[in-house]
Write a protein that holds these residues in place. Structure first.
Motif, mmCIF file in Angstrom:
data_model
loop_
_atom_site.group_PDB
_atom_site.id
_atom_site.type_symbol
_atom_site.label_atom_id
_atom_site.label_comp_id
_atom_site.label_asym_id
_atom_site.label_seq_id
_atom_site.Cartn_x
_atom_site.Cartn_y
_atom_site.Cartn_z
ATOM 1 N N VAL A 142 16.737 62.071 63.757
ATOM 2 C CA VAL A 142 16.422 63.248 64.578
ATOM 3 C C VAL A 142 17.502 63.466 65.636
ATOM 4 O O VAL A 142 17.775 64.608 66.033
ATOM 5 N N THR A 143 18.148 62.383 66.082
ATOM 6 C CA THR A 143 19.272 62.534 67.009
ATOM 7 C C THR A 143 20.457 63.170 66.301
ATOM 8 O O THR A 143 21.110 64.076 66.847
ATOM 9 N N ALA A 144 20.740 62.728 65.086
ATOM 10 C CA ALA A 144 21.823 63.335 64.303
ATOM 11 C C ALA A 144 21.559 64.821 64.090
ATOM 12 O O ALA A 144 22.479 65.649 64.184
ATOM 13 N N ILE A 191 34.462 60.781 77.097
ATOM 14 C CA ILE A 191 34.753 62.220 77.027
ATOM 15 C C ILE A 191 36.262 62.450 77.039
ATOM 16 O O ILE A 191 36.791 63.280 76.287
ATOM 17 N N GLU A 192 36.966 61.690 77.859
ATOM 18 C CA GLU A 192 38.427 61.799 77.909
ATOM 19 C C GLU A 192 39.060 61.397 76.584
ATOM 20 O O GLU A 192 40.148 61.873 76.236
ATOM 21 N N GLN A 193 38.364 60.552 75.820
ATOM 22 C CA GLN A 193 38.859 60.118 74.509
ATOM 23 C C GLN A 193 38.473 61.090 73.394
ATOM 24 O O GLN A 193 38.741 60.837 72.224
ATOM 25 N N GLY A 194 37.831 62.188 73.755
ATOM 26 C CA GLY A 194 37.531 63.213 72.763
ATOM 27 C C GLY A 194 36.072 63.387 72.408
ATOM 28 O O GLY A 194 35.744 64.215 71.541
ATOM 29 N N ALA A 195 35.183 62.643 73.048
ATOM 30 C CA ALA A 195 33.753 62.818 72.767
ATOM 31 C C ALA A 195 33.313 64.209 73.229
ATOM 32 O O ALA A 195 33.545 64.595 74.372
ATOM 33 N N GLU A 196 32.676 64.934 72.330
ATOM 34 C CA GLU A 196 32.204 66.290 72.638
ATOM 35 C C GLU A 196 30.795 66.281 73.226
ATOM 36 O O GLU A 196 30.299 67.307 73.689
ATOM 37 N N GLY A 197 30.158 65.132 73.183
ATOM 38 C CA GLY A 197 28.823 64.959 73.730
ATOM 39 C C GLY A 197 28.567 63.474 73.912
ATOM 40 O O GLY A 197 29.344 62.635 73.440
ATOM 41 N N ILE A 198 27.475 63.144 74.601
ATOM 42 C CA ILE A 198 27.136 61.748 74.868
ATOM 43 C C ILE A 198 25.709 61.473 74.389
ATOM 44 O O ILE A 198 24.773 62.174 74.782
ATOM 45 N N ILE A 199 25.566 60.456 73.541
ATOM 46 C CA ILE A 199 24.239 60.004 73.126
ATOM 47 C C ILE A 199 23.754 58.943 74.106
ATOM 48 O O ILE A 199 24.420 57.919 74.297
ATOM 49 N N LEU A 200 22.619 59.195 74.724
ATOM 50 C CA LEU A 200 21.961 58.165 75.525
ATOM 51 C C LEU A 200 21.138 57.340 74.544
ATOM 52 O O LEU A 200 19.940 57.557 74.355
ATOM 53 N N GLU A 220 22.251 66.744 83.691
ATOM 54 C CA GLU A 220 22.739 67.270 84.975
ATOM 55 C C GLU A 220 23.987 66.547 85.473
ATOM 56 O O GLU A 220 24.694 67.052 86.360
ATOM 57 N N ASP A 221 24.294 65.398 84.890
ATOM 58 C CA ASP A 221 25.448 64.613 85.330
ATOM 59 C C ASP A 221 26.719 64.924 84.546
ATOM 60 O O ASP A 221 27.781 64.380 84.866
ATOM 61 N N PHE A 222 26.624 65.795 83.521
ATOM 62 C CA PHE A 222 27.758 65.999 82.623
ATOM 63 C C PHE A 222 28.004 67.474 82.332
ATOM 64 O O PHE A 222 27.084 68.296 82.396
ATOM 65 N N SER A 223 29.232 67.761 81.944
ATOM 66 C CA SER A 223 29.593 69.117 81.528
ATOM 67 C C SER A 223 29.493 69.280 80.017
ATOM 68 O O SER A 223 29.528 70.404 79.507
ATOM 69 N N VAL A 224 29.381 68.174 79.277
ATOM 70 C CA VAL A 224 29.232 68.222 77.822
ATOM 71 C C VAL A 224 27.768 67.976 77.465
ATOM 72 O O VAL A 224 27.002 67.458 78.288
ATOM 73 N N PRO A 225 27.348 68.330 76.245
ATOM 74 C CA PRO A 225 25.952 68.085 75.856
ATOM 75 C C PRO A 225 25.590 66.602 75.896
ATOM 76 O O PRO A 225 26.380 65.742 75.503
ATOM 77 N N VAL A 226 24.398 66.335 76.384
ATOM 78 C CA VAL A 226 23.864 64.973 76.456
ATOM 79 C C VAL A 226 22.628 64.906 75.564
ATOM 80 O O VAL A 226 21.780 65.804 75.595
ATOM 81 N N PHE A 227 22.534 63.849 74.780
ATOM 82 C CA PHE A 227 21.435 63.707 73.834
ATOM 83 C C PHE A 227 20.522 62.574 74.299
ATOM 84 O O PHE A 227 20.831 61.395 74.146
ATOM 85 N N ASN A 228 19.415 62.988 74.902
ATOM 86 C CA ASN A 228 18.398 62.071 75.418
ATOM 87 C C ASN A 228 17.528 61.654 74.238
ATOM 88 O O ASN A 228 16.664 62.405 73.786
ATOM 89 N N THR A 229 17.754 60.454 73.724
ATOM 90 C CA THR A 229 17.079 60.060 72.486
ATOM 91 C C THR A 229 15.573 59.894 72.670
ATOM 92 O O THR A 229 14.812 60.098 71.719
ATOM 93 N N THR A 230 15.137 59.541 73.865
ATOM 94 C CA THR A 230 13.693 59.463 74.117
ATOM 95 C C THR A 230 13.052 60.829 73.922
ATOM 96 O O THR A 230 12.053 60.978 73.203
ATOM 97 N N GLU A 231 13.630 61.829 74.557
ATOM 98 C CA GLU A 231 13.082 63.179 74.487
ATOM 99 C C GLU A 231 13.175 63.749 73.073
ATOM 100 O O GLU A 231 12.217 64.351 72.563
ATOM 101 N N ILE A 232 14.317 63.559 72.435
ATOM 102 C CA ILE A 232 14.506 64.061 71.070
ATOM 103 C C ILE A 232 13.481 63.439 70.126
ATOM 104 O O ILE A 232 12.845 64.134 69.318
ATOM 105 N N HIS A 233 13.305 62.137 70.230
ATOM 106 C CA HIS A 233 12.393 61.402 69.352
ATOM 107 C C HIS A 233 10.944 61.834 69.582
ATOM 108 O O HIS A 233 10.191 62.101 68.630
ATOM 109 N N ALA A 234 10.554 61.907 70.849
ATOM 110 C CA ALA A 234 9.174 62.261 71.181
ATOM 111 C C ALA A 234 8.841 63.681 70.722
ATOM 112 O O ALA A 234 7.765 63.934 70.157
ATOM 113 N N ARG A 235 9.754 64.610 70.948
ATOM 114 C CA ARG A 235 9.500 65.997 70.539
ATOM 115 C C ARG A 235 9.480 66.135 69.020
ATOM 116 O O ARG A 235 8.690 66.919 68.472
ATOM 117 N N ALA A 236 10.329 65.385 68.342
ATOM 118 C CA ALA A 236 10.322 65.418 66.879
ATOM 119 C C ALA A 236 8.997 64.898 66.337
ATOM 120 O O ALA A 236 8.474 65.412 65.337
#
Length: 234
Positions: A107-109, A186-195, A207-223
């Motif tokens: 679901v994160t993928a 991110i400086e190495q080319g990551a377009e987003g960050i998986i928590l 709120e701490d980043f300018s790129v998309p952040v993937f909160n796996t708890t939230e993604i998993h629970a909503r799925a």
């Protein structure tokens, strides 16, 4: 709506978020005073940690399978392993279950694919970052992942997950280090960050980043809620 079973306690601090998000999402979709029918089996984290530290995956499998089967016996129709690291044995557990298991990696993928990203940074336990069970699933879905290059940084994340976040302790100094590590990815080319540990969203977030952040708890629970509600819409 199907009854959701949560294999929690890995750790308790993130299991609280699972319970909250599942109920908030159920109410958002159903309205009124509707909330999820769900149950939690909270395992003893020390047993889980001891097995993992020894790379005793058979022990981890037995511990988590017992919890999942107890939930199924109690009436759960959908199972979640409430930790990314637990998915080392997810396929083995799924094979033993009658109820479907919602895989946090898949679901994160899917969430990353929706953003059309091809390269992401992965933060998590040393097992999630260094073993292949997680990054392989991302690759199979066309997603490249990078992790902190420094073993000292990976070990710092592991230590603070166990001894701070997993105990509900949130440190401003630890947050600064996590942000520095993520920004380097991110400086190495990551377009987003998986928590990629369910405790990390307790400390840092979108709120701490300018790129998309993937909160796996939230993604998993909503799925899980979406899958549980299929019984209503179909």
């Amino acid at each position: 709506m199907k009854k959701i079973g949560l294999v929690g306690g890995i750790s308790w601090s993130s299991t609280i978020d699972y319970y909250r998000i599942i109920n908030e999402e159920t109410n958002r979709l159903s309205g009124g005073l509707n909330y999820a029918e769900c149950m939690i089996y909270s395992v003893n984290f020390q047993r889980f940690h001891t097995c993992n530290a020894a790379h005793d995956w058979d022990g981890s499998f037995a511990l988590l399978l017992d919890a999942a089967l107890q939930l199924e016996k109690a009436g759960a129709e959908l199972i979640l392993l409430c930790a990314n690291t637990a998915h080392i044995v997810a396929e083995r557990i799924a094979e033993k279950m009658q109820s479907p298991l919602v895989d946090i990696r898949l679901v994160t993928a899917a969430a990353i694919e929706q953003k059309k990203l091809k390269k992401v940074g992965l933060l998590g336990t040393t097992y999630t970052m260094e073993l292949d069970f997680y990054r392989r699933t991302l690759r199979e879905n066309g997603i490249d992942s990078i992790i902190p290059a420094s073993k000292a940084e990976r070990d710092f994340i592991e230590f603070t997950l166990l001894h701070e976040l997993g105990k509900g302790i949130l440190s401003a100094q630890t947050k600064k280090v996590y942000l520095r590590i993520a920004e380097a990815l991110i400086e190495q080319g990551a377009e987003g960050i998986i928590l990629g540990c369910t405790e990390i969203p307790l400390l840092i977030g979108q709120e701490d980043f300018s790129v998309p952040v993937f909160n796996t708890t939230e993604i998993h629970a909503r799925a899980a809620v979406a899958q549980a509600m299929l019984s209503i819409t179909h």
